[in-house]
Design an enzyme around this catalytic site. Structure first.
Site, short mmCIF file in Angstrom:
data_model
loop_
_atom_site.label_atom_id
_atom_site.label_comp_id
_atom_site.label_asym_id
_atom_site.label_seq_id
_atom_site.Cartn_x
_atom_site.Cartn_y
_atom_site.Cartn_z
N GLU A 109 47.06 36.89 53.36
CA GLU A 109 47.15 37.79 52.19
C GLU A 109 48.10 38.96 52.48
O GLU A 109 48.48 39.19 53.63
CB GLU A 109 45.77 38.31 51.82
CG GLU A 109 45.07 39.06 52.94
CD GLU A 109 44.38 40.32 52.47
OE1 GLU A 109 44.98 41.10 51.69
OE2 GLU A 109 43.23 40.55 52.92
N LYS A 127 33.52 44.14 55.18
CA LYS A 127 33.55 45.48 55.73
C LYS A 127 32.21 46.19 55.55
O LYS A 127 31.61 46.07 54.47
CB LYS A 127 34.65 46.29 55.04
CG LYS A 127 36.03 45.92 55.48
CD LYS A 127 37.05 46.15 54.40
CE LYS A 127 36.95 45.05 53.36
NZ LYS A 127 37.94 45.16 52.30
N1 PSU Z 1 40.22 43.49 54.41
C1 PSU Z 1 40.96 44.36 55.14
N2 PSU Z 1 41.82 45.17 54.51
C2 PSU Z 1 42.01 45.06 53.16
C3 PSU Z 1 41.25 44.14 52.39
C4 PSU Z 1 40.38 43.36 53.08
O1 PSU Z 1 40.84 44.42 56.35
O2 PSU Z 1 42.84 45.78 52.64
C5 PSU Z 1 41.52 43.94 50.91
C6 PSU Z 1 41.47 42.44 50.65
O3 PSU Z 1 42.70 42.06 50.07
C7 PSU Z 1 40.32 42.25 49.69
C8 PSU Z 1 40.35 43.56 48.96
O4 PSU Z 1 40.48 41.13 48.86
O5 PSU Z 1 40.60 44.50 50.00
C9 PSU Z 1 39.08 43.80 48.22
O6 PSU Z 1 39.29 44.77 47.24
P1 PSU Z 1 38.26 44.91 46.02
O7 PSU Z 1 36.99 45.41 46.62
O8 PSU Z 1 38.91 45.90 45.09
O9 PSU Z 1 38.13 43.56 45.41
#
Ligand code: PSU
Ligand code: MN
Length: 299
Positions: free
Chosen positions: A25, A155
Site C-alpha cells: 500500500e 494498531k
Molecule cells: N498502518 C500503518 N500506517 C498507516 C496505516 C496503517 O502502519 O498509515 C493506514 C493504512 O493504509 C490503513 C489506514 O488502511 O491507515 C486506516 O485508516 P482508517 O482508519 O481511516 O481507515
C-alpha cells in the site's frame, strides 16, 4: 483489462508466469510515516520481497489510473504529497486525476483487480477507541475481497477486542503467524487470543488456500513485530485522550504522528522494521502458495 488499471510490465509478467507477487500500500508513504521514514519503509519492503524471490507491486492512483507496480519515480510522487484514498474514494480520485495514496481497503481492491492474492502492510485499520462508530473501511473490504493481508495486527490506537468482534461478524479468518495472541503493532502482546495459529509459510499457505476454496474472502495474517515499543500502552492512551475529538480519515494519521512525538521517534523506527518484516513473510507465503496451487492443479 480496464484502462483504469495499469499493471507494470514486471508485475504483469510475474503474474502471467505464476510467480509470487506481493502487493504494497502507499497510505503509509503518503500519510502514515513522515519523510524519510516513508520511502525507507517502501523501498525496504520492495527489497525484502525481492530477496525472497517474489515481485513487489506497490499500488497507488496516478494520472487517472490505478497503478499496480510503481516505479521509484512514481513512489517519489506519492511521497511528495498525495491524498488518502480508501475504497470509496477510488472512483472520484480516478476521475479527478488526483495523486492518491491507497489505504489497506483500496489496495486490497486494486490487488484483486490485478489478480494478486498477497498484500503486506503495517497494521490494518479497525474500530477506533472511544469512537466505535468510526470503523475503518479496511474491515468491510476484508469481508468482501479475496486477498490475504499480512500485518502486525491492528494498531493499539484502535479498540482491538471490538475490531476482532467485527472481523468475526464479517467471517474474516484471523491467523496468528507463529503467535497465539493478536499482535498490537507496537507490541507482541494485546491480551486478545487469535482464533487460529499457523506456523511457517507452508502451513499459512495451506490454510489460505483452503479458506479461499471454501468461500472465505479477505484473511488477516497477523505477524508479531520484530521489536517492542517500551511504554506503548501509556503513550497510546495519552495520544488517544489528547485527540479524542478527531475522527474520520484524519484520525489514523494524526494518532500515528502523536505517538511518534510522544515516543521521541522510537515508534517510527519500529514501524519501518515491522512493515519490512511483514513484507518478507508475505513473500515467503506467496511462494508457498504457488507450490500449493501447482499441487492442486496436478490432482
Ligand atoms: N498502518 C500503518 N500506517 C498507516 C496505516 C496503517 O502502519 O498509515 C493506514 C493504512 O493504509 C490503513 C489506514 O488502511 O491507515 C486506516 O485508516 P482508517 O482508519 O481511516 O481507515
Ligand atoms: Mn477511520
Amino acid at each position: 483489462m480496464s484502462d483504469l488499471l495499469r499493471v507494470s510490465a514486471e508485475v504483469a509478467e510475474a503474474l502471467a508466469r505464476g510467480h509470487p507477487v506481493v502487493a504494497l500500500e502507499t497510505s503509509i508513504v503518503g500519510q502514515g510515516l513522515p519523510g524519510p521514514h516513508n520511502l525507507r519503509a517502501a523501498r525496504g519492503c520492495e527489497s525484502a520481497i525481492r530477496e525472497e524471490g517474489a515481485v513487489p507491486a506497490t499500488i497507488a492512483v496516478l494520472d487517472g489510473q490505478i497503478v499496480v507496480g510503481l516505479s521509484d519515480d512514481e513512489l517519489e510522487r506519492i511521497a511528495a504529497g498525495a491524498i488518502k484514498v480508501s475504497s470509496r474514494d477510488l472512483g472520484p480520485t480516478l476521475v479527478r486525476r488526483a495523486v492518491g495514496a491507497t489505504t489497506v481497503a483500496a489496495t486490497m481492491r486494486a490487488a484483486e483487480m490485478a489478480g494478486i492474492r498477497c498484500f503486506a502492510t503495517g497494521g490494518i485499520g479497525g474500530v477506533h477507541r472511544g469512537h466505535p462508530e468510526d470503523q475503518s473501511a479496511d474491515l468491510a473490504e476484508l469481508g468482501r475481497t479475496a486477498v490475504a493481508v499480512f500485518c502486525a495486527g491492528a494498531k493499539i490506537i484502535l479498540d482491538l477486542p471490538l475490531t476482532l468482534e467485527r472481523l468475526e461478524s464479517l467471517s474474516v479468518p484471523v491467523l496468528g503467524y507463529g503467535c497465539d495472541e493478536l499482535p498490537a503493532f507496537y507490541t507482541r502482546h494485546s491480551g486478545c487470543p487469535v482464533p487460529t495459529r499457523v506456523d511457517g509459510p507452508e502451513e499459512a499457505a495451506a490454510v489460505l488456500s483452503a479458506a479461499w476454496a471454501s468461500g472465505s474472502r479477505g484473511v488477516v495474517v497477523a505477524i508479531p513485530p520484530p521489536g517492542e515499543l517500551a511504554g506503548a500502552e501509556e503513550i497510546v492512551l495519552r495520544a488517544t485522550r489528547e485527540l479524542a475529538d478527531v475522527s474520520g480519515p484524519e484520525a489514523t494519521p494524526r494518532l500515528l504522528a502523536r505517538v511518534a512525538e510522544l515516543s521521541g521517534g522510537r515508534s517510527l523506527a519500529l514501524n519501518v522494521d515491522l512493515v519490512i518484516n511483514n513484507a518478507r513473510v508475505a513473500a515467503r507465503v506467496a511462494g508457498a502458495l504457488g507450490v500449493v496451487g501447482r499441487r492442486r492443479s496436478r490432482r
